[in-house]
Design an enzyme around this catalytic site. Sequence first.
Site, PDB file in Angstrom:
ATOM      1  N   PHE A 114      -5.319  60.161   4.359  1.00 11.21           N
ATOM      2  CA  PHE A 114      -3.892  60.259   4.063  1.00 11.21           C
ATOM      3  C   PHE A 114      -3.583  59.599   2.722  1.00 11.21           C
ATOM      4  CE2 PHE A 114       0.603  59.326   4.274  1.00 11.21           C
ATOM      5  CZ  PHE A 114       1.123  60.467   4.862  1.00 11.21           C
ATOM      6  N   THR A 127     -10.932  59.013   1.451  1.00 11.09           N
ATOM      7  CA  THR A 127     -12.283  58.657   1.046  1.00 11.09           C
ATOM      8  C   THR A 127     -12.373  58.551  -0.473  1.00 11.09           C
ATOM      9  OG1 THR A 127     -13.266  59.660   2.988  1.00 11.09           O
ATOM     10  CG2 THR A 127     -14.689  59.439   1.080  1.00 11.09           C
ATOM     11  N   ASN A 154      -8.188  71.144   7.004  1.00 10.31           N
ATOM     12  CA  ASN A 154      -8.288  70.772   5.600  1.00 10.31           C
ATOM     13  C   ASN A 154      -9.706  70.969   5.090  1.00 10.31           C
ATOM     14  OD1 ASN A 154      -9.682  68.127   4.443  1.00 10.31           O
ATOM     15  ND2 ASN A 154      -9.149  67.707   6.603  1.00 10.31           N
ATOM     16  N   GLY A 201     -12.083  68.110   0.202  1.00  6.61           N
ATOM     17  CA  GLY A 201     -13.266  67.867  -0.610  1.00  6.61           C
ATOM     18  C   GLY A 201     -13.265  66.536  -1.336  1.00  6.61           C
ATOM     19  N   PHE A 202     -12.731  65.508  -0.679  1.00  5.57           N
ATOM     20  CA  PHE A 202     -12.743  64.149  -1.261  1.00  5.57           C
ATOM     21  C   PHE A 202     -12.102  64.120  -2.657  1.00  5.57           C
ATOM     22  CE2 PHE A 202     -16.861  62.633   1.139  1.00  5.57           C
ATOM     23  CZ  PHE A 202     -16.139  62.593   2.320  1.00  5.57           C
ATOM     24  N   ASN A 254     -12.735  53.533   2.872  1.00  7.32           N
ATOM     25  CA  ASN A 254     -13.651  54.571   3.324  1.00  7.32           C
ATOM     26  C   ASN A 254     -14.332  55.176   2.097  1.00  7.32           C
ATOM     27  OD1 ASN A 254     -14.368  57.448   4.009  1.00  7.32           O
ATOM     28  ND2 ASN A 254     -13.587  56.860   6.023  1.00  7.32           N
ATOM     29  N   ASN A 278     -18.614  57.051   5.250  1.00 11.83           N
ATOM     30  CA  ASN A 278     -18.232  58.360   5.763  1.00 11.83           C
ATOM     31  C   ASN A 278     -19.384  59.334   5.523  1.00 11.83           C
ATOM     32  OD1 ASN A 278     -17.077  60.811   6.413  1.00 11.83           O
ATOM     33  ND2 ASN A 278     -15.264  60.565   5.137  1.00 11.83           N
ATOM     34  N   SER A 320     -17.572  64.136   6.972  1.00 17.61           N
ATOM     35  CA  SER A 320     -16.635  65.168   6.537  1.00 17.61           C
ATOM     36  C   SER A 320     -17.375  66.497   6.426  1.00 17.61           C
ATOM     37  CB  SER A 320     -16.028  64.814   5.176  1.00 17.61           C
ATOM     38  OG  SER A 320     -15.337  65.932   4.647  1.00 17.61           O
ATOM     39  N   ASN A 367     -16.524  68.856   4.462  1.00 20.66           N
ATOM     40  CA  ASN A 367     -16.065  69.520   3.242  1.00 20.66           C
ATOM     41  C   ASN A 367     -16.833  69.152   1.980  1.00 20.66           C
ATOM     42  OD1 ASN A 367     -13.950  70.798   4.703  1.00 20.66           O
ATOM     43  ND2 ASN A 367     -12.817  68.874   4.662  1.00 20.66           N
ATOM     44  N   THR A 368     -17.897  68.364   2.122  1.00 16.82           N
ATOM     45  CA  THR A 368     -18.787  68.072   1.003  1.00 16.82           C
ATOM     46  C   THR A 368     -20.174  68.582   1.383  1.00 16.82           C
ATOM     47  OG1 THR A 368     -17.555  66.118   0.271  1.00 16.82           O
ATOM     48  CG2 THR A 368     -19.874  66.250  -0.367  1.00 16.82           C
ATOM     49  N   LYS A 402     -18.549  56.241  10.112  1.00 15.60           N
ATOM     50  CA  LYS A 402     -17.657  57.236  10.714  1.00 15.60           C
ATOM     51  C   LYS A 402     -18.442  58.502  11.005  1.00 15.60           C
ATOM     52  CE  LYS A 402     -13.104  59.361  10.284  1.00 15.60           C
ATOM     53  NZ  LYS A 402     -11.821  59.348   9.535  1.00 15.60           N
ATOM     54  N   ASN A 461     -14.354  62.014  13.064  1.00 18.24           N
ATOM     55  CA  ASN A 461     -13.813  62.762  11.944  1.00 18.24           C
ATOM     56  C   ASN A 461     -13.268  64.099  12.456  1.00 18.24           C
ATOM     57  OD1 ASN A 461     -13.364  63.613   9.187  1.00 18.24           O
ATOM     58  ND2 ASN A 461     -15.063  62.296   8.573  1.00 18.24           N
ATOM     59  N   THR A 462     -12.954  65.010  11.534  1.00 18.22           N
ATOM     60  CA  THR A 462     -12.462  66.331  11.918  1.00 18.22           C
ATOM     61  C   THR A 462     -13.602  67.177  12.474  1.00 18.22           C
ATOM     62  OG1 THR A 462     -12.814  67.139   9.666  1.00 18.22           O
ATOM     63  CG2 THR A 462     -10.625  66.274  10.202  1.00 18.22           C
TER      64      THR A 462
END
Length: 353
Positions: free
Chosen positions: A76, A98, A123, A126-127, A154, A187, A190, A192-193, A224, A253-254
């Site tokens: 966020f 992150t 989402n 992508g950091f 994070n 982290n 995620s 997205n990376t 995480k 995480n998501t």
Amino acid sequence: MVTHNGEHSFYNLIFKGFFKYLDPEDAHHLGALVIKLAGLPGIRGIKHAASKPVPELHVQALGLHFDSPFGMAAGFDKDVTMVSGLYALGFGHVEVGTLTAHAQPGNPKPRLFRLIPDRALINRMGFNNGGAAAAVPRLKKLRALKHRPVIGVNIGKSRITEVENAIEDYLISSQLLAPLADYLVVNVSSPNTPGLRGLQEISHLKPLLEAVKSAAGSTPLLVKIAPDLTEEEIAEIAQLAVTLKLDGIIATNTTISRDGLISDPDKVAAIGAGGLSGAPLASRSLEVLKQIRAIVPAEMCIISVGGIETAQQIQERLDAGATLVQGYSAFVYNGPLWAIKMNRVLKKIAAQR
């Protein structure tokens, strides 16, 4: 859903009449302006003076004092710009980031999507962040404040860094940020990376956590994890955390799963890749929490995140063994007073026990 009092109904009207028509990322930036206003010194002082300590909600964990067990999850406030405002709005801790060693713009837009019928978000940000070094002066300024929340930091892998060089990348961020963090989070979860989730494999995760733990020094270190791991993988990571004497685990995480959604399948398919958060994640997040708590020592901190929307759910996580609880997606649907209301109801729950 949160109780339909006047505050919530008013925000609901604003959301349905205005925010839902904005691009979700644009709405986030607009909301950030309001949150930053809430963190201005004069307004923050009024909030602190008006807030009476609620001993029933205090938590001692990670060698730290938390005003409330409920905090804002990472993602966020990526660039450490809203911490004071989020504290003024009732969050007992704020996990920023992150953050990555190298500044990066993130993935192409659009990259944030609402699934309103599911009270969920997808989402693939992508950091996107200004980099670890840019966050240092803001963290220093926050640490000097008399009244502030616990600040978690994070960290993740930079997109330009190859997976085989991930340890060096994380160490850059660790060395810059650990001295300024109340706790540090690795982290590796995620979606997205590219390649990041592969770092959850024990053969990769063990040397990474060993290196970051050494760099973090006395700063509490947590990892995480994703909700999409198998029971065996979760157990292996939980046992590794115990073996390495980490201070805690953040779960979860998501998710990349799209199971059980009530939104139009064609709309979901059109959105494409990304991590799903919000209400659909609640059941799985609770399952993972229970599994981890059954493995790790009672004194190890577990921060439970995923699908939280009500104070009853927060209490359910605490009763299931969570030390602390975090939210994010429901903030979008319930408005700026959400955390204050959660604390108010948690206090009532505590009084009835």
